[in-house]
Design a protein around this motif. Structure first.
Motif, PDB file in Angstrom:
ATOM      1  N   ALA A   8       0.721  -1.248  -0.076  1.00  0.00           N
ATOM      2  CA  ALA A   8       0.049  -0.165   0.007  1.00  0.00           C
ATOM      3  C   ALA A   8       0.889   1.159   0.065  1.00  0.00           C
ATOM      4  O   ALA A   8       0.489   2.350  -0.498  1.00  0.00           O
ATOM      5  N   LEU A   9       1.999   1.431   0.631  1.00  0.00           N
ATOM      6  CA  LEU A   9       2.834   2.310   0.661  1.00  0.00           C
ATOM      7  C   LEU A   9       3.552   2.675  -0.508  1.00  0.00           C
ATOM      8  O   LEU A   9       3.864   3.949  -0.986  1.00  0.00           O
ATOM      9  N   ILE A  10       3.779   1.592  -1.504  1.00  0.00           N
ATOM     10  CA  ILE A  10       4.483   2.100  -2.735  1.00  0.00           C
ATOM     11  C   ILE A  10       3.394   2.104  -3.932  1.00  0.00           C
ATOM     12  O   ILE A  10       3.561   2.148  -5.176  1.00  0.00           O
ATOM     13  N   PHE A  11       2.097   1.995  -3.614  1.00  0.00           N
ATOM     14  CA  PHE A  11       0.774   2.202  -4.626  1.00  0.00           C
ATOM     15  C   PHE A  11       1.025   1.455  -5.459  1.00  0.00           C
ATOM     16  O   PHE A  11       0.955   1.712  -6.670  1.00  0.00           O
ATOM     17  N   VAL A  12       1.113   0.016  -5.314  1.00  0.00           N
ATOM     18  CA  VAL A  12       0.987  -0.830  -6.386  1.00  0.00           C
ATOM     19  C   VAL A  12      -0.523  -0.939  -6.853  1.00  0.00           C
ATOM     20  O   VAL A  12      -1.545  -1.326  -5.920  1.00  0.00           O
ATOM     21  N   THR A  13      -0.580  -0.811  -8.227  1.00  0.00           N
ATOM     22  CA  THR A  13      -2.086  -1.066  -8.683  1.00  0.00           C
ATOM     23  C   THR A  13      -1.924  -1.821  -9.976  1.00  0.00           C
ATOM     24  O   THR A  13      -0.809  -1.933 -10.761  1.00  0.00           O
ATOM     25  N   ALA A  14      -2.832  -2.590 -10.236  1.00  0.00           N
ATOM     26  CA  ALA A  14      -2.965  -3.417 -11.423  1.00  0.00           C
ATOM     27  C   ALA A  14      -4.479  -3.762 -11.759  1.00  0.00           C
ATOM     28  O   ALA A  14      -5.303  -3.640 -10.968  1.00  0.00           O
ATOM     29  N   VAL A  15      -4.593  -3.918 -13.005  1.00  0.00           N
ATOM     30  CA  VAL A  15      -6.131  -4.359 -13.521  1.00  0.00           C
ATOM     31  C   VAL A  15      -5.926  -5.793 -14.045  1.00  0.00           C
ATOM     32  O   VAL A  15      -5.100  -5.865 -15.134  1.00  0.00           O
ATOM     33  N   PHE A  16      -6.700  -6.525 -13.616  1.00  0.00           N
ATOM     34  CA  PHE A  16      -6.774  -7.904 -14.117  1.00  0.00           C
ATOM     35  C   PHE A  16      -8.231  -8.157 -14.914  1.00  0.00           C
ATOM     36  O   PHE A  16      -9.033  -8.087 -14.026  1.00  0.00           O
ATOM     37  N   SER A  17      -8.258  -8.756 -15.964  1.00  0.00           N
ATOM     38  CA  SER A  17      -9.582  -8.692 -16.649  1.00  0.00           C
ATOM     39  C   SER A  17      -9.872 -10.245 -16.337  1.00  0.00           C
ATOM     40  O   SER A  17      -9.321 -11.024 -16.404  1.00  0.00           O
ATOM     41  N   ILE A  18     -11.292 -10.341 -15.871  1.00  0.00           N
ATOM     42  CA  ILE A  18     -11.823 -11.792 -15.672  1.00  0.00           C
ATOM     43  C   ILE A  18     -12.456 -12.434 -16.995  1.00  0.00           C
ATOM     44  O   ILE A  18     -12.269 -13.432 -17.053  1.00  0.00           O
ATOM     45  N   ASN A  19     -13.019 -11.463 -17.582  1.00  0.00           N
ATOM     46  CA  ASN A  19     -13.598 -11.977 -18.880  1.00  0.00           C
ATOM     47  C   ASN A  19     -12.426 -11.624 -19.982  1.00  0.00           C
ATOM     48  O   ASN A  19     -12.010 -10.630 -20.321  1.00  0.00           O
ATOM     49  N   ARG A  20     -12.049 -12.896 -20.561  1.00  0.00           N
ATOM     50  CA  ARG A  20     -11.058 -12.835 -21.552  1.00  0.00           C
ATOM     51  C   ARG A  20     -11.521 -12.520 -22.982  1.00  0.00           C
ATOM     52  O   ARG A  20     -10.603 -12.176 -23.421  1.00  0.00           O
ATOM     53  N   LEU A  21     -12.863 -12.601 -23.442  1.00  0.00           N
ATOM     54  CA  LEU A  21     -13.444 -12.175 -24.398  1.00  0.00           C
ATOM     55  C   LEU A  21     -14.435 -11.217 -24.005  1.00  0.00           C
ATOM     56  O   LEU A  21     -15.430 -11.548 -23.143  1.00  0.00           O
ATOM     57  N   ALA A  22     -14.795 -10.161 -24.917  1.00  0.00           N
ATOM     58  CA  ALA A  22     -16.192  -9.456 -24.740  1.00  0.00           C
ATOM     59  C   ALA A  22     -17.135 -10.237 -25.687  1.00  0.00           C
ATOM     60  O   ALA A  22     -17.437  -9.910 -26.870  1.00  0.00           O
ATOM     61  N   VAL A  23     -17.946 -10.966 -24.995  1.00  0.00           N
ATOM     62  CA  VAL A  23     -18.986 -11.800 -25.653  1.00  0.00           C
ATOM     63  C   VAL A  23     -20.159 -11.636 -24.791  1.00  0.00           C
ATOM     64  O   VAL A  23     -20.016 -11.211 -23.619  1.00  0.00           O
ATOM     65  N   PRO A  24     -21.524 -11.905 -25.242  1.00  0.00           N
ATOM     66  CA  PRO A  24     -22.596 -11.898 -24.509  1.00  0.00           C
ATOM     67  C   PRO A  24     -22.555 -12.955 -23.367  1.00  0.00           C
ATOM     68  O   PRO A  24     -21.531 -13.975 -23.413  1.00  0.00           O
ATOM     69  N   TYR A  25     -23.404 -12.509 -22.576  1.00  0.00           N
ATOM     70  CA  TYR A  25     -23.328 -13.452 -21.125  1.00  0.00           C
ATOM     71  C   TYR A  25     -23.468 -14.798 -21.339  1.00  0.00           C
ATOM     72  O   TYR A  25     -23.086 -15.767 -20.842  1.00  0.00           O
ATOM     73  N   GLU A  26     -24.487 -15.354 -22.587  1.00  0.00           N
ATOM     74  CA  GLU A  26     -24.646 -16.670 -22.609  1.00  0.00           C
ATOM     75  C   GLU A  26     -23.510 -17.164 -23.125  1.00  0.00           C
ATOM     76  O   GLU A  26     -23.359 -18.779 -22.880  1.00  0.00           O
ATOM     77  N   GLN A  27     -22.550 -16.675 -23.733  1.00  0.00           N
ATOM     78  CA  GLN A  27     -21.168 -17.298 -24.441  1.00  0.00           C
ATOM     79  C   GLN A  27     -20.151 -17.204 -23.256  1.00  0.00           C
ATOM     80  O   GLN A  27     -19.314 -18.245 -23.155  1.00  0.00           O
ATOM     81  N   ALA A  28     -20.332 -16.102 -22.455  1.00  0.00           N
ATOM     82  CA  ALA A  28     -19.089 -16.020 -21.138  1.00  0.00           C
ATOM     83  C   ALA A  28     -19.421 -17.024 -20.084  1.00  0.00           C
ATOM     84  O   ALA A  28     -18.388 -17.437 -19.561  1.00  0.00           O
ATOM     85  N   ARG A  29     -20.732 -17.210 -19.827  1.00  0.00           N
ATOM     86  CA  ARG A  29     -21.021 -18.065 -18.781  1.00  0.00           C
ATOM     87  C   ARG A  29     -20.081 -19.597 -18.585  1.00  0.00           C
ATOM     88  O   ARG A  29     -19.588 -19.899 -17.586  1.00  0.00           O
TER      89      ARG A  29
END
Length: 56
Positions: A8-29
Motif C-alpha cells: 500500500a505504501l508504494i501504491f501498487v495497482t494493477a488491472v486484471f480482466s476476469i472476462n477474457r473475451l467481450a462476448v454476450p453473457y450466454e457465451q461467457a458463462r
C-alpha cells in the motif's frame, strides 16, 4: 501482513480482466470458471514478481 502494508505504501495497482473475451453473457458463462482461474494465476504471478523484486 507487513508485506501488504508495504504494498500500500508504494501504491501498487494493477488491472486484471476476469472476462477474457467481450462476448454476450450466454457465451461467457460456460467459460467463466476457466477465465477466473486464469485471472487468479495472473494475480499470483504479479505478486510473485513483486516479491522477487523486493517490492512486496
Amino acid at each position: 501482513m507487513q508485506k501488504l502494508a508495504n504494498a500500500a505504501l508504494i501504491f501498487v495497482t494493477a488491472v486484471f480482466s476476469i472476462n477474457r473475451l467481450a462476448v454476450p453473457y450466454e457465451q461467457a458463462r460456460p467459460r467463466s470458471r476457466r477465465d477466473l482461474h486464469t485471472a487468479a494465476g495472473d494475480i499470483l504471478r504479479r505478486c510473485r514478481a513483486l516479491e522477487i523484486s523486493g517490492r512486496l
